[in-house]
Design a protein around this motif. Structure first.
Motif, PDB file in Angstrom:
ATOM      1  N   VAL A  51       0.835  -1.205   0.000  1.00 22.35           N
ATOM      2  CA  VAL A  51       0.000   0.000   0.000  1.00 22.35           C
ATOM      3  C   VAL A  51       0.866   1.250   0.000  1.00 22.35           C
ATOM      4  N   ALA A  52       2.020   1.174   0.699  1.00 25.80           N
ATOM      5  CA  ALA A  52       2.887   2.349   0.802  1.00 25.80           C
ATOM      6  C   ALA A  52       3.640   2.629  -0.491  1.00 25.80           C
ATOM      7  N   ILE A  53       3.975   1.617  -1.284  1.00 23.02           N
ATOM      8  CA  ILE A  53       4.846   1.825  -2.451  1.00 23.02           C
ATOM      9  C   ILE A  53       4.113   1.827  -3.779  1.00 23.02           C
ATOM     10  N   GLN A  54       2.834   1.433  -3.783  1.00 23.42           N
ATOM     11  CA  GLN A  54       2.172   1.222  -5.070  1.00 23.42           C
ATOM     12  C   GLN A  54       2.103   2.503  -5.919  1.00 23.42           C
ATOM     13  N   ALA A  55       1.878   3.650  -5.294  1.00 23.07           N
ATOM     14  CA  ALA A  55       1.746   4.882  -6.078  1.00 23.07           C
ATOM     15  C   ALA A  55       3.063   5.265  -6.751  1.00 23.07           C
ATOM     16  N   THR A  56       4.165   5.177  -6.001  1.00 24.21           N
ATOM     17  CA  THR A  56       5.460   5.572  -6.563  1.00 24.21           C
ATOM     18  C   THR A  56       5.950   4.574  -7.596  1.00 24.21           C
ATOM     19  N   VAL A  57       5.770   3.290  -7.334  1.00 23.09           N
ATOM     20  CA  VAL A  57       6.259   2.262  -8.258  1.00 23.09           C
ATOM     21  C   VAL A  57       5.558   2.347  -9.603  1.00 23.09           C
ATOM     22  N   ARG A  58       4.319   2.783  -9.612  1.00 18.46           N
ATOM     23  CA  ARG A  58       3.565   2.849 -10.863  1.00 18.46           C
ATOM     24  C   ARG A  58       3.958   4.053 -11.729  1.00 18.46           C
ATOM     25  N   LEU A  59       4.722   4.979 -11.167  1.00 19.53           N
ATOM     26  CA  LEU A  59       5.123   6.149 -11.948  1.00 19.53           C
ATOM     27  C   LEU A  59       6.092   5.741 -13.058  1.00 19.53           C
ATOM     28  N   SER A  60       6.043   6.486 -14.161  1.00 17.50           N
ATOM     29  CA  SER A  60       7.034   6.279 -15.220  1.00 17.50           C
ATOM     30  C   SER A  60       8.374   6.826 -14.749  1.00 17.50           C
ATOM     31  N   PRO A  61       9.510   6.383 -15.343  1.00 22.02           N
ATOM     32  CA  PRO A  61      10.810   6.905 -14.912  1.00 22.02           C
ATOM     33  C   PRO A  61      10.890   8.419 -14.978  1.00 22.02           C
ATOM     34  N   ALA A  62      10.345   9.030 -16.037  1.00 25.61           N
ATOM     35  CA  ALA A  62      10.417  10.489 -16.164  1.00 25.61           C
ATOM     36  C   ALA A  62       9.661  11.176 -15.025  1.00 25.61           C
ATOM     37  N   GLN A  63       8.487  10.642 -14.719  1.00 23.40           N
ATOM     38  CA  GLN A  63       7.718  11.235 -13.622  1.00 23.40           C
ATOM     39  C   GLN A  63       8.421  11.055 -12.298  1.00 23.40           C
ATOM     40  N   ALA A  64       8.985   9.847 -12.076  1.00 24.64           N
ATOM     41  CA  ALA A  64       9.642   9.571 -10.803  1.00 24.64           C
ATOM     42  C   ALA A  64      10.889  10.414 -10.616  1.00 24.64           C
ATOM     43  N   MET A  65      11.558  10.793 -11.768  1.00 23.64           N
ATOM     44  CA  MET A  65      12.766  11.613 -11.671  1.00 23.64           C
ATOM     45  C   MET A  65      12.461  13.005 -11.127  1.00 23.64           C
ATOM     46  N   ARG A  66      11.267  13.497 -11.416  1.00 25.07           N
ATOM     47  CA  ARG A  66      10.906  14.823 -10.923  1.00 25.07           C
ATOM     48  C   ARG A  66      10.642  14.755  -9.417  1.00 25.07           C
ATOM     49  N   PRO A  67      10.997  15.762  -8.688  1.00 21.26           N
ATOM     50  CA  PRO A  67      10.649  15.771  -7.260  1.00 21.26           C
ATOM     51  C   PRO A  67       9.127  15.835  -7.107  1.00 21.26           C
ATOM     52  N   PRO A  68       8.609  15.296  -6.037  1.00 20.56           N
ATOM     53  CA  PRO A  68       7.166  15.337  -5.845  1.00 20.56           C
ATOM     54  C   PRO A  68       6.664  16.770  -5.747  1.00 20.56           C
ATOM     55  N   ALA A  69       5.468  16.955  -6.232  1.00 18.22           N
ATOM     56  CA  ALA A  69       4.889  18.302  -6.181  1.00 18.22           C
ATOM     57  C   ALA A  69       4.771  18.755  -4.742  1.00 18.22           C
ATOM     58  N   PRO A  70       5.138  19.996  -4.483  1.00 17.57           N
ATOM     59  CA  PRO A  70       5.027  20.471  -3.092  1.00 17.57           C
ATOM     60  C   PRO A  70       3.569  20.465  -2.643  1.00 17.57           C
ATOM     61  N   GLY A  71       3.412  20.228  -1.375  1.00 19.24           N
ATOM     62  CA  GLY A  71       2.060  20.183  -0.840  1.00 19.24           C
ATOM     63  C   GLY A  71       1.386  21.532  -0.908  1.00 19.24           C
ATOM     64  N   TYR A  72       0.082  21.519  -1.092  1.00 20.43           N
ATOM     65  CA  TYR A  72      -0.695  22.763  -1.130  1.00 20.43           C
ATOM     66  C   TYR A  72      -1.239  23.000   0.281  1.00 20.43           C
ATOM     67  N   TYR A  73      -0.735  24.029   0.903  1.00 17.51           N
ATOM     68  CA  TYR A  73      -1.095  24.295   2.286  1.00 17.51           C
ATOM     69  C   TYR A  73      -1.905  25.581   2.378  1.00 17.51           C
ATOM     70  N   ARG A  74      -2.984  25.518   3.083  1.00 18.53           N
ATOM     71  CA  ARG A  74      -3.742  26.721   3.417  1.00 18.53           C
ATOM     72  C   ARG A  74      -3.251  27.237   4.762  1.00 18.53           C
ATOM     73  N   ARG A  75      -3.776  28.383   5.110  1.00 19.16           N
ATOM     74  CA  ARG A  75      -3.459  28.877   6.440  1.00 19.16           C
ATOM     75  C   ARG A  75      -4.042  27.917   7.470  1.00 19.16           C
ATOM     76  N   ALA A  76      -3.228  27.577   8.452  1.00 18.26           N
ATOM     77  CA  ALA A  76      -3.693  26.653   9.478  1.00 18.26           C
ATOM     78  C   ALA A  76      -4.778  27.308  10.326  1.00 18.26           C
ATOM     79  N   LEU A  77      -5.500  26.471  11.019  1.00 15.44           N
ATOM     80  CA  LEU A  77      -6.596  26.971  11.844  1.00 15.44           C
ATOM     81  C   LEU A  77      -6.092  27.969  12.880  1.00 15.44           C
ATOM     82  N   ILE A  78      -4.953  27.667  13.477  1.00 16.79           N
ATOM     83  CA  ILE A  78      -4.450  28.557  14.521  1.00 16.79           C
ATOM     84  C   ILE A  78      -4.035  29.912  13.939  1.00 16.79           C
TER      85      ILE A  78
END
Length: 817
Positions: free
Chosen positions: A410-437
């Motif tokens: 379950v932990a590796i299935q998403a990354t393993v399925r990527l093509s080499p070109a996609q995997a070479m790119r760094p993962p997209a940075p997370g989209y963060y909103r302002r936190a509740l605090i």
């Protein structure tokens, strides 16, 4: 081509083989991915160890409990088979042997055996315990065909060897060991109103009395079985040519209910009680309940451990896959198929899981043998060998492997399925909103606390799983210590609120309630309260259940009816008060009428209204005023048990005085019964709670430590940056360890709730008609669970803090993961 001209890169083979230029190099015995596995295991050794310990706890608990139960069932089945244990039983006041002749020809009946049996008051020199002995006739000329007794030491009794009314006897092994008796020792028994000395000549075991005790409590000192020569016992009890107990062996597929009904009718003219099957035989019922309880415990709790282990594997593998994204891409570019990469990560977690399984196998065997030792104090068998079924070990291995596969894939299935070109790119940075605090402008918090809360809010899944994992550890500690609370609640309820008398006396047959005045004249007795118990069958529509009606005094003081809220409930004034479990099984509501079929004495069928229900932990019973019960049965002012209050320090004197009353079948001291029960149950509960607490501590350490290590690996660059900006080691540690502290703080109340729910689940699964544990969890149990988990968290945090202090800032700042 010049020497400076670079040669073209080797093209990877689509089949996944190495390029020819690389293939010419000498190969080691280990492949490249295998060497990578070894390197990563060296780096992750501490996390791998904690995961292996969690797996070992789950496998060990699974194997220990179920192997001990399997060994218990094997010993039972072997003893039942060798002893030809009967299927149907019945008691009768006195019936001639010829009554059994037609029974032998009934359909489904394989064999019938009538025996002479009687209860007797027994005294052992040097012991103040009130003892009830079961005397059973044994005939050397016609050995038992059913319920065969196995001689463990000595010999069988021979008639006429002793003078002066002394009888030879073979005693049950548990009783002999409890009183430290040896061959030639004497005990005395009150047989048919006459005191008879019994000389011990042998020790034996019977499949009818695997469990020894009274009223469902293990009490080998207060209950013993004695086999005497049948002719001498029959002469002493006026049973020559007659029997008092019958046992029937049925053919496979025969209907026990049909035979029971027919046998009840056959014995009714001779004062016979209702026949019953194995499920109501006291020893078998206690043994079956123990097996059921341990099967539930051995299935539910290990499932929690293995689920946590799967979660830890998922966390570790997911973190590795994220940080090794470029390596995965390189491997895919070199031609490694998805299957090989997935297998690589499975190889990485395999040592953790298989190592945990091997350790769990050893732990399970050791704990299983220990549980067998505890069972040996409760149940007596000719052979009681521990056996770990290889099939059970294979099932445990399958569960461990399933945990590894589920947690890893379950932990590796998403990354393993990527093509080499996609995997070479760094993962997209997370989209963060302002936190509740940050949106709560009025909330003023320290910067470090704001960073902790922001990070938790932005990783809700990981934070939630961490909290649930720690909460599971809290729940298991609560579950382990709940049984101690339940035993204390049972003792307090039954021995302080329900049974408020000091001595309980019962008679074989109902006697006039005026007998209470005779008991009141005994030295040391201050109060007597009569009661009556009648065995019946409750019928409501198509539903029927066997049970008892307890006849109590209207304003009972020494034998009270107490509900689950520890309040005294008056017995029915114009009908029945019935336990809620019995009413539910019958589909009966207050105000409805229920049919009562009396199963003893003057049988009859009567109808009574259900007045109300009450929650009670013992049996399927109903209650009404004793006078109304006698009137319902058309009998006089009768009773068959009496509660006695005694002066302080006079209980032994009262018990001794009851020995001379011929109509008294037995008596027990509440204090002695409580002491004997606690000697076994308190020790067993303490051992079980200690083991579960240790297992839960392993879970807490595994969850907290792994989460901290993963957070440290992911945020090394951030922490090093903060150190460069001037943050101290303590301030940097507070950012990371503060998240763990907050997770533990959130997990504690959730763990309390999960422990409460798990306790209710276990109690519901192990509940039986004979008994149901009260769900009572004391405040100290919650406190102990919190202390155990917080201590595990502090120990884990100390290890992580040391790693933070040793952080190499230069190396950490060179590369950002």
């Amino acid at each position: 081509m010049s020497q400076d001209t670079p040669s073209p890169p080797a093209t990877p083979d689509p089949a996944g083989e190495l390029p020819p230029t690389l293939a010419k190099r000498p190969r080691s015995r280990l492949g490249a991915l295998d060497r990578k596995v070894l390197r990563e295991l060296r780096l992750l050794w501490s996390q791998a160890l904690t995961i292996a310990l969690v797996v070992a706890s789950g496998i060990g608990g699974f194997l220990a409990t179920l192997s001990a139960v399997d060994s218990l069932a094997r010993a039972r089945d072997g003893f039942y088979a060798s002893g030809a244990f009967a299927d149907v039983f019945a008691s009768v006041r006195r019936a001639p042997n010829s009554v059994l002749d037609p029974v032998r020809s009934w359909p489904g009946v394989v064999d019938v055996q009538g025996t002479v049996e009687a209860n007797a008051r027994v005294s052992v020199a040097g012991s103040t315990d009130p003892i009830v002995g079961r005397l059973i006739g044994w005939d050397a000329r016609t050995p038992q065909r059913l319920n065969r007794v196995q001689l463990r030491a000595g010999r069988w009794p021979e008639p006429g060897r002793l003078a002066g009314g002394e009888l030879e006897a073979v005693a049950s092994e548990g009783f002999v060991l409890a009183h430290h008796l040896k061959m030639g020792d004497r005990v005395s028994a009150l047989v048919n109103g006459k005191r008879r000395p019994l000389r011990l000549v042998g020790v034996a075991l019977s499949p009818e009395y695997i469990f020894g005790g009274m009223l469902g409590a293990p009490d080998l000192r207060s209950f013993g079985v004695f086999w005497l020569d049948r002719a001498e016992l029959a002469a002493a009890t006026d049973m020559t040519g007659a029997f008092t107990q019958v046992a029937i062996k049925l053919a496979p597929g025969a209907s026990p209910a049909t035979v029971q009904d027919a046998l009840t009718r056959q014995l009714a003219p001779y004062g016979g009680q209702a026949a019953y099957g194995r499920d109501e035989q006291a020893s078998h019922a206690m043994l079956a309940n123990e097996i059921t309880e341990q099967q539930v415990m051995g299935s539910v709790l290990p499932a929690i451990f293995l689920a946590v282990a799967g979660f830890l594997l998922h966390m570790v593998t997911a973190r590795l896959v994220v940080t090794q994204r470029e390596q995965v891409a390189t491997l895919k570019a070199l031609g490694y198929p998805n299957r090989a990469i997935a297998l690589h990560y499975l190889k990485l977690v395999a040592p953790m899981v298989l190592g945990g399984y091997a350790l769990g196998l050893l732990l399970g065997r050791a704990l299983g043998r220990g549980m067998m030792g505890l069972y040996a104090d409760l149940f007596r068998f000719p052979r009681f060998d521990y056996h770990l079924d290889p099939q059970l070990a294979l099932i445990a291995l399958g569960l461990a492997l399933l945990t590894a596969v589920a947690g890893t894939l379950v932990a590796i299935q998403a990354t393993v399925r990527l093509s080499p070109a996609q995997a070479m790119r760094p993962p997209a940075p997370g989209y963060y909103r302002r936190a509740l605090i940050e949106r709560l402008r009025w909330l003023r918090l320290a910067p470090s606390l704001r960073m902790i809360l922001r990070n938790l809010e932005r990783r809700p899944l990981r934070a939630g799983i961490t909290v649930v994992g720690i909460a599971s550890a809290v729940a298991i500690v609560i579950m382990g210590n709940f049984f101690r609370d339940a035993i204390e609640a049972i003792v307090d309820t039954q021995f302080n609120l329900v049974l408020r008398g000091d001595v309980m006396v019962w008679t074989t047959d109902p006697v006039s309630a005026a007998t209470g005045r005779e008991l009141a004249r005994l030295p040391g007795v201050t109060q007597v309260e009569p009661a009556r118990r009648v065995a019946v069958r409750f019928v409501h529509g198509a539903q029927s259940e066997k049970g008892s009606i307890m006849g109590r005094e209207p304003q009972a003081v020494l034998q009270r009816l107490i509900d689950a809220d520890l309040r005294q409930v008056p017995v029915g004034s114009h009908g029945l008060v019935m336990t809620d479990r019995l009413a539910h099984k019958l589909g009966l509501l207050p105000g409805e009428r229920v049919q009562i079929e009396v199963r003893e004495g003057r049988r009859g069928v009567h109808e009574v209204v259900l007045e109300r229900t009450v929650s009670d932990m013992f049996g399927l019973n109903a209650y009404m005023e004793r006078s109304d019960l006698n009137r319902l049965l058309g009998e006089g002012d009768l009773a068959n048990n009496f509660a006695l209050a005694a002066e302080r320090g006079q209980v032994d004197r009262v018990l001794e005085a009851t020995q001379g009353l011929p109509r008294v079948a037995g008596a027990f001291s509440k204090a002695n019964m409580l002491r004997n029960m606690q000697e076994v149950s308190a020790r067993n509960v303490l051992i079980m709670s200690t083991i579960l607490t240790l297992f839960a501590t392993v879970i807490a350490v595994g969850v907290v430590y792994n989460n901290a290590r993963i957070a440290l690996a992911e945020r090394t660059w951030e922490l090093a940056s903060l150190r460069v900006l001037g943050f101290t080691r303590a301030e940097v540690s507070a950012l990371l360890l503060g998240e763990l502290a907050l997770s533990i703080a959130l997990a504690l109340p959730l763990g309390f709730f999960l422990g409460w729910g798990l306790t209710h689940l276990i109690v519901g699964l192990v509940a039986s008609d004979q008994f149901q544990f009260p769900v009572v969890i004391q405040a100290r149990t919650y406190a102990w669970a919190a202390v155990a988990v917080v201590t595990a968290g502090i120990a884990s945090a100390a290890v992580v803090r040391r790693r933070i202090d040793q952080l190499d800032m230069v190396s950490a700042l060179k590369t950002r993961e």
